[in-house]
Every structure is written in C-alpha cells, then in structure tokens.
Design a protein around this motif. Structure first.
Motif, mmCIF file in Angstrom:
data_model
loop_
_atom_site.group_PDB
_atom_site.id
_atom_site.type_symbol
_atom_site.label_atom_id
_atom_site.label_comp_id
_atom_site.label_asym_id
_atom_site.label_seq_id
_atom_site.Cartn_x
_atom_site.Cartn_y
_atom_site.Cartn_z
ATOM 1 N N GLU A 525 0.834 -1.204 0.000
ATOM 2 C CA GLU A 525 0.000 0.000 0.000
ATOM 3 C C GLU A 525 0.867 1.253 0.000
ATOM 4 O O GLU A 525 0.559 2.233 -0.705
ATOM 5 C CB GLU A 525 -0.934 -0.002 1.206
ATOM 6 C CG GLU A 525 -2.045 -1.035 1.118
ATOM 7 C CD GLU A 525 -2.997 -0.971 2.288
ATOM 8 O OE1 GLU A 525 -3.012 0.063 2.996
ATOM 9 O OE2 GLU A 525 -3.724 -1.949 2.527
ATOM 10 N N HIS A 528 2.304 1.679 -3.461
ATOM 11 C CA HIS A 528 1.252 2.025 -4.421
ATOM 12 C C HIS A 528 0.830 3.481 -4.255
ATOM 13 O O HIS A 528 0.612 4.194 -5.251
ATOM 14 C CB HIS A 528 0.046 1.100 -4.241
ATOM 15 C CG HIS A 528 -1.023 1.318 -5.261
ATOM 16 N ND1 HIS A 528 -2.252 1.871 -4.943
ATOM 17 C CD2 HIS A 528 -1.043 1.095 -6.600
ATOM 18 C CE1 HIS A 528 -2.985 1.954 -6.040
ATOM 19 N NE2 HIS A 528 -2.286 1.490 -7.055
ATOM 20 N N GLU A 532 1.251 6.212 -7.247
ATOM 21 C CA GLU A 532 0.082 6.849 -7.851
ATOM 22 C C GLU A 532 0.002 8.348 -7.575
ATOM 23 O O GLU A 532 -0.761 9.056 -8.227
ATOM 24 C CB GLU A 532 -1.201 6.175 -7.339
ATOM 25 C CG GLU A 532 -1.400 4.767 -7.869
ATOM 26 C CD GLU A 532 -1.526 4.733 -9.383
ATOM 27 O OE1 GLU A 532 -2.397 5.447 -9.931
ATOM 28 O OE2 GLU A 532 -0.742 4.009 -10.022
ATOM 29 N N MET A 622 0.906 -4.035 -6.374
ATOM 30 C CA MET A 622 0.547 -2.701 -6.861
ATOM 31 C C MET A 622 -0.387 -2.784 -8.069
ATOM 32 O O MET A 622 -1.306 -1.977 -8.210
ATOM 33 C CB MET A 622 1.810 -1.903 -7.189
ATOM 34 C CG MET A 622 2.558 -1.421 -5.955
ATOM 35 S SD MET A 622 3.890 -0.247 -6.349
ATOM 36 C CE MET A 622 5.135 -1.357 -6.982
ATOM 37 N N HIS A 623 -0.154 -3.764 -8.940
ATOM 38 C CA HIS A 623 -1.054 -3.934 -10.086
ATOM 39 C C HIS A 623 -2.460 -4.306 -9.620
ATOM 40 O O HIS A 623 -3.454 -3.820 -10.166
ATOM 41 C CB HIS A 623 -0.511 -5.016 -11.026
ATOM 42 C CG HIS A 623 0.692 -4.604 -11.809
ATOM 43 N ND1 HIS A 623 0.850 -3.324 -12.310
ATOM 44 C CD2 HIS A 623 1.809 -5.301 -12.190
ATOM 45 C CE1 HIS A 623 2.003 -3.245 -12.967
ATOM 46 N NE2 HIS A 623 2.611 -4.429 -12.894
ATOM 47 N N GLY A 626 -4.159 -1.273 -8.275
ATOM 48 C CA GLY A 626 -4.478 -0.306 -9.323
ATOM 49 C C GLY A 626 -5.567 -0.752 -10.267
ATOM 50 O O GLY A 626 -6.051 0.043 -11.080
ATOM 51 N N LYS A 669 -1.542 1.109 -16.536
ATOM 52 C CA LYS A 669 -1.902 0.113 -15.526
ATOM 53 C C LYS A 669 -2.052 -1.260 -16.161
ATOM 54 O O LYS A 669 -2.641 -1.406 -17.230
ATOM 55 C CB LYS A 669 -3.199 0.502 -14.818
ATOM 56 C CG LYS A 669 -3.086 1.755 -13.974
ATOM 57 C CD LYS A 669 -4.347 1.981 -13.171
ATOM 58 C CE LYS A 669 -4.222 3.183 -12.251
ATOM 59 N NZ LYS A 669 -5.427 3.363 -11.410
#
Length: 734
Positions: A525, A528, A532, A622-623, A626, A669
C-alpha cells in the motif's frame, strides 16, 4: 469545481470582479473599525476572549474533536492580534469587552479576510502570463498558509521540533542566552498550561449551569470563585427575582470572561516547573517571541495578511508578563521562528546543517520503517562521465526502486514576492531541481534495463539490478510543506517554468511521509500510494493538503474516474478520520486506526503476497491495487464466486477453468486476469494461466498482466498461483 464556459464565463468573471471592487472600496473603513474597537475597549480582554472562544477545541472519548464555536479559525485571530498591534500602546482602551463587542468582531473578521482576497483578484487584471503565474502561486501560498496551521499532529510536531532544532542549541545559546530546545520546552509548557487554565475556566461555567435556577447559578458562581467580592445574596438582591436562568448564565459568562486576559497572560515563574528551566531563561525565550503594543503601527494592512509579523512573534509583552492568546501558534510557525532567531544569533549555518542532517536521517528511517526488508541507503554518490551526482535516499524492495531526494530549503512568502525571474529561480531550487536529480537516475535505470552497458555500470554499484527493476518510484521530501507548489504543475508548465521533458515528482513533507507510512498497512500500500501520487498530481489542478490526498486514497485508491480537463480538484476534509486518530492518540484515547477500504478478499491477497514475498510480489500487489476501486472490488468478488460455480458445474466457457479480466482505463496500468480452475497438476495450471494472459492481452494496451489462479476446492486461500506476465512483440504472453 467547474468554471462556466463561453459567454457565461465572461459574465461570471465580470460579476466576480465587480464584487471584488465593492469589497476593496470598504477595506479602509473595515480595518479602521476594528482598530477603533481596540481604542475604546480593553484590548487584552478583546483579544483573549476572541482567541479562547474561537479556537477552543474539545475531544470526546471517541476521539472526535469539536469546536466550542464556529466561524473563525486561527488565521482570523492572528490577523486580529496584528490589528491590535497597529494601535499605539498609549491609545489602547480600557472599557470592558462586552458580548456585543465580541459579536461584532466575530461578524466582521471573516469579511475582512475575504476583502484581502478581493484586493488580490483586482491586482491580477491585465497582467502578462508570467506575472499571472506569479500571482497564482502567491495566492496558493496565501490560501494554504491561511487554511493550514498544523504541519503535523501535535505530538509529532513537538518531537520533530526537538530533534530538528536541538543540535543548534549551542550556536543559539552563545548569542541569545537560550537554545532551540528551550524554545520548544517553553512552547510546550505554554500549551499545557493554557489547556489546564481553560479547563478550569469552563469547569466554572459547568458548575454554574448545574445550578439550574438563576439563584442557584449565582450561589454556585460564588462557590467556584471564592475571590469574588460581596456575596451571592448581594448579587441576587441587585438582579432581582425576575432573572431567568438563561439571562443569569449570560451575565455570569460575560463577567467570568473578564478573567480571560489573566488566563492567557504568563509570567516566567508560571512555567518553571513544567519546563524545568529557570525563570530568567524563560523570560529570555518569551521576550524573543514577543512584540510590544504598537509595534505594527506603521505596517500596511495588506502586509498583515501576506506575511503576518506575529507568525514570527506570537506573544505580546505586557506589564504583567506576556500575553500569549494562541500558544499553539508557536508550533504552527516554529520553522520561521527558529530561522529568525538563528539570523539574530548569526547561526544560520548551524541551523541549516541541523535541518539537512535531520531530514536525511529521518527520511532513511521512515523508508526503513515503511518498507521492512528493503535495502535502504542514504547519501549515495555516483558518476556519469566526468560529472559527480548524489542521491539522498534509495530503497530497493523486490522489483521496486524508490528514489527520494531530500530538500531542507525553506519556503518563504518573501521569496515569492519578487519579479517573475526571481520567483522562477525560487521555484526551480525548491521544486524542479530535486525532480531533475531523481529523474536522472531513473532514466539510467531504464537505459540499463534496455542493455546500455554504461548505464548498467552506474546503477549496479548502487545496489540496483536493472533487469529486476520493474517499477521506479520518485518522490521529493521536504521539511517545509511545498505540496501546494508542486501540485500546481499545470500553472508551472503553462508559464514555461517546468520544461516538457521534466517529469515532476510529487513533493511530500517528512511529517506527512511518516504519517503515510504509519497509516498504510504494509509496503504494498505504501509503494502504491507513492507510485500513484505522481499521476494523480498530473491529472488534476490540485489544491489540498497531503493528508487530504491520503484520506482520498484510503477511500478510493486514487481510482476516481476521469474529471473534465483543467478541473480544480480540492479534496478538502478527506483527512478527518486520520485527524481523529492522531488527535485521540495525542489525548491518550485509543481509537481504531483508519485503513484503506479493501474487500476482504483483496486484503487477504495482499497479505499473502507480503507473507510469501515471491519474486515480483510488490509489482503484483501494486497492479492488483491499481486494477479496481474499493467499489469495483465487490463486483470482482461476486464474479469470482460465480466463476467458481461455473467450473464446478462444468459450464465454464473455457475447458478446465473460467477466466475474467480487469482492464483498467489507464494504459500505464496492468490488466489483472483471474483463472478459476479445478486442475490437479501444476503443468495444466501453468498452461491455463498463460492462456488467460493471452486473452487479457487481446483486450488490453498494457504490456504487463497479472494472472491469479484460484482452485475451486481451495477457496480459503487467496490464490494457488500468481504470475506477472509480459507481452511479446507479437502480442502473446511470455
């Protein structure tokens, strides 16, 4: 917020400017009117009453902070204090500050602040784009400075201030007779003493209210305040039997409020026990933080709003001691205060060294804490050709690299007052140069990934294997809060101050970065969020506080759809849950820490990734984050359960399993494919997952795909297998 278009826009603009002219026309009268109140009434009483009621906050056992009254904020009282100081001391009045006077000030202060805004709107008419950019940035700074008074939560602010300015103690003490630690101790003691005094003040009112009847209220008032002259019977006889409880309470409150100047006036000896300092040392600190009545008599009104002198001197020296109506203001402006003191002591070099050392050390510690298991290094030197470069902090975790540049420079309103070229240099030093530094290394990592031998020779000694650097995240970290400038990316680019080839990294102050690391549940988290923040900053004309951005992330993962271009996005108030958590923590109240809104399945998936830490786990995590917003995750879970049923009934369209794919709207993404199956052998599972990746690539523009395999008879596990798959040149999975 959206702006009207076409003719409507011109009409709207004209109406706004007409209203601004009308406001500015009355500025002199409004300012003089407040000055006249201080000439007629007890100035210390007026200021003390306004500060105590406007800024009083209480916290309940649930951690909810509530204001005693609404309508005014700290910046309003700071302006009022400055106005008081524009009146020469010999002209200050002595008539009591009655409720009607307080109400008048309460009504007139907010419009006066808005008049300064109107004045600046008019200044922006008929200027060239460069000047308009300067005015826009100045306005962002003013509004941010006006609206945000706490650059961190109180406990954190105190500890950071102690660590930050303690190393400069000797350099300051040799010239001023006290050190930075002494300033922090006195300020903390003032806040604690103020809170206790205000608690006693309001406890008297509680006892009065508990009386119920007018007569009982008077009796309770005399019991609570034994130093009152006369007796309850005398007062009851004067007022008479016709007084209602409401009228009696109002009279007692007005009378009790006459004591408020004493509540916010401090003698050095009042603070010796709390601070552990001598009264002489405390006096020296307070004198350094104080102005005398009339000190601002020659100051232009507009300067009180742009760079209020009381930000650097929040106390007033009076005959009985020091009037400090807002002790918390010392911490709000501690960076500016300490800079002023260092300049007076000729110790700015020592202060700058302390600031740089603190920021670099704390940045490294914060990255280590937020990214357990990561390789973290600080103050790295490397060469490219004949040039020597430095990277302030580098963290490598799995296939993710974080490049962080630390900037201990100061943000000053004075630095943004000059001609456009001067402002541009200021912005470049603070915002642009750190981004250029981190982008330079990020570009080398990318070149090394593509096989550039020279780049490879630079990055490998830094602990980076470029073939395993799937994601490079860049941030700039500061002591002062520059987010209001770095998030104005559109304005900076429009003015030509940030070249097209520069990818501006988000700038986060160190106090906020520590909160981000504390609030977010683990490294996926945290990474990420940082990954972002840059795209989020570029997508909108942002105006807000970093912790409002964090609050928005907790609820949405920054998956908020696409707003119209050039939309100004101000996620104000999104930090409420975070504020509540830390305010309660400071008050010793335990409340639940806010968490990112995730469907239980997604939370278990991330936890499993962090537990197993297989190669590529940070990229996969992370993918996954997202790919779907919290609301969309619920639909993913529903479809997973449906697919499980189809496979069990053997009604799935694909032999041996069912596939559905999440294709995010942004090309950057990766798609995420779920392969629900009943295979008993690993090879069949592998073939099915690769086929799922091929199918995902056929409907996605991204070159990456995450495939998650779930077995219908092992449903309690978030996945049986997970793979990060790349696209070949022919479009198939590899």
């Amino acid at each position: 917020m959206l702006s009207p278009a076409g003719a409507d826009h011109e009409a709207f603009k004209s109406a706004v400017m007409d209203a601004a002219r009308e406001r500015v026309a009355g500025l002199g009268a409004a300012f003089s009117g407040l000055q006249q109140i201080f000439r007629e009434h007890h100035a210390e009483g007026v200021l003390a009453t306004m500060a105590c009621y406007a800024l009083q906050r209480g916290i309940d056992q649930a951690g909810v902070v509530r204001a005693a009254a609404k309508g005014l904020e700290q910046h309003h009282i700071e302006l009022l204090q400055a106005i008081m100081l524009t009146v020469p001391g010999e002209e200050l009045g002595w008539r009591p500050s009655m409720p009607q006077v307080i109400q008048r000030i309460w009504d007139e202060l907010p419009p006066l602040s808005e008049t300064f805004l109107a004045q600046r709107l008019l200044a922006g008419e008929n200027v060239d784009p460069q000047e308009r950019t300067v005015l826009s940035l100045q306005e962002r700074i003013r509004l941010h400075t006006q609206g945000v008074r706490n650059w961190g939560y109180f406990g954190e602010v105190v500890s950071i201030s102690q660590e930050l300015y303690g190393p400069a103690d000797k350099a300051l003490s040799d010239r001023l007779g006290f050190g930075g630690t002494d300033v922090i101790l006195v300020a903390r003691s003032l806040v604690t003493e103020f809170e206790q005094r205000m608690g006693r003040h309001f406890n008297v009112l509680k006892r009065v209210v508990a009386g119920g009847t007018a007569k009982a209220m008077v009796e309770n008032y005399y019991k609570a305040c034994p130093d009152l002259r006369g007796s309850a019977a005398d007062l009851d006889e004067i007022i008479g039997a016709g007084a209602t409880p409401e009228n009696m309470l109002a009279m007692i409150m007005a009378h009790l409020d006459l004591r408020l100047p004493g509540v916010v006036t401090y003698r050095p000896e009042d603070l010796t026990d709390r601070s552990g300092l001598s009264s002489d040392r405390i006096r020296a600190v307070l004198q350094s933080l104080a102005l005398k009545p009339g000190a601002l008599a020659t100051t232009k009104p507009e300067h009180l709003f742009l760079a209020n002198p009381i930000w650097l001197a929040p106390a007033i020296e009076v005959r009985d001691g020091f009037l400090v109506p807002m002790p918390q203001a010392i911490f709000s402006h501690i960076h500016g205060i300490m800079r002023r003191l260092a300049e007076e002591a000729g110790a700015t070099d020592a202060l700058d060294r302390a600031r740089n050392r603190y920021l670099e050390d704390t940045l490294e510690k914060t990255l280590r804490s937020a990214l357990p298991g990561a390789s973290v290094a600080a103050n790295l030197s490397w060469k490219l050709g004949d040039q020597q470069f430095e990277t302030d902090a580098l963290a490598v975790l799995d296939r993710t690299v974080v490049i962080a540049e630390a900037k201990a420079h100061r943000l000053t309103p004075q630095g943004l007052r000059g001609a456009p070229d001067r402002v541009r240099r200021h912005i470049r030093d603070l915002i642009v140069d750190p981004s250029i530094q981190s982008q330079r290394l990020a570009s080398l990592i990318e070149d090394a990934r593509k096989g550039d031998a020279a780049a490879d020779a630079v990055v490998r000694p830094l602990g980076i294997n470029p073939t395993k650097a799937d994601k490079v995240i860049r941030i700039s970290v500061s002591l002062d809060d520059f987010s209001v400038l770095s998030s104005a990316e559109g304005d900076l680019r429009e003015a030509g101050w940030v070249e097209d080839q520069i990818d501006l990294a988000p700038m986060i102050n160190i106090a906020d970065l520590k909160v981000i690391g504390d609030i977010l549940d683990g490294p996926i988290e945290f990474l990420h969020y940082l990954a972002e923040r840059g795209p989020f900053q570029k997508a909108y004309d942002l105006f807000g506080d970093e912790l409002d951005f964090l609050g928005l992330y907790l609820g949405t993962g920054f998956a908020i759809g696409k707003l119209p271009e050039n939309t100004r996005f101000a996620p104000s108030g999104m930090s409420k849950a975070i504020d509540r958590y830390y305010d309660a923590k400071d008050a010793g109240i335990a409340v639940t820490k806010p968490r990112m809104q995730l469907a239980p399945y997604f939370r278990s998936l991330l936890a499993r990734l962090a537990e197993t830490r297989q190669d590529g786990w940070t990229s996969v995590g992370m993918h996954v984050l997202g790919a779907a917003s919290p609301d969309e995750q619920k639909e993913v879970v529903r479809r997973l359960n449906k697919a499980r049923g189809e496979v069990r009934r053997r009604t799935a369209k694909r032999e041996g399993g069912a596939v559905f794919t999440i294709v995010p709207g942004a090309e950057r993404k990766a798609s995420v494919a779920f392969y629900v199956h009943s295979h008993a052998d690993a090879e069949a599972l592998r073939r099915g997952m690769m086929a799922a990746a091929d199918e995902a690539f056929s409907g996605s523009r991204s070159d990456d795909c995450v495939v998650i395999g779930r077995h219908i008879d092992d449903w309690d596990r978030p996945y049986q297998a997970v793979a990060l798959v790349g696209r070949r040149e022919d479009g198939t999975a590899e």
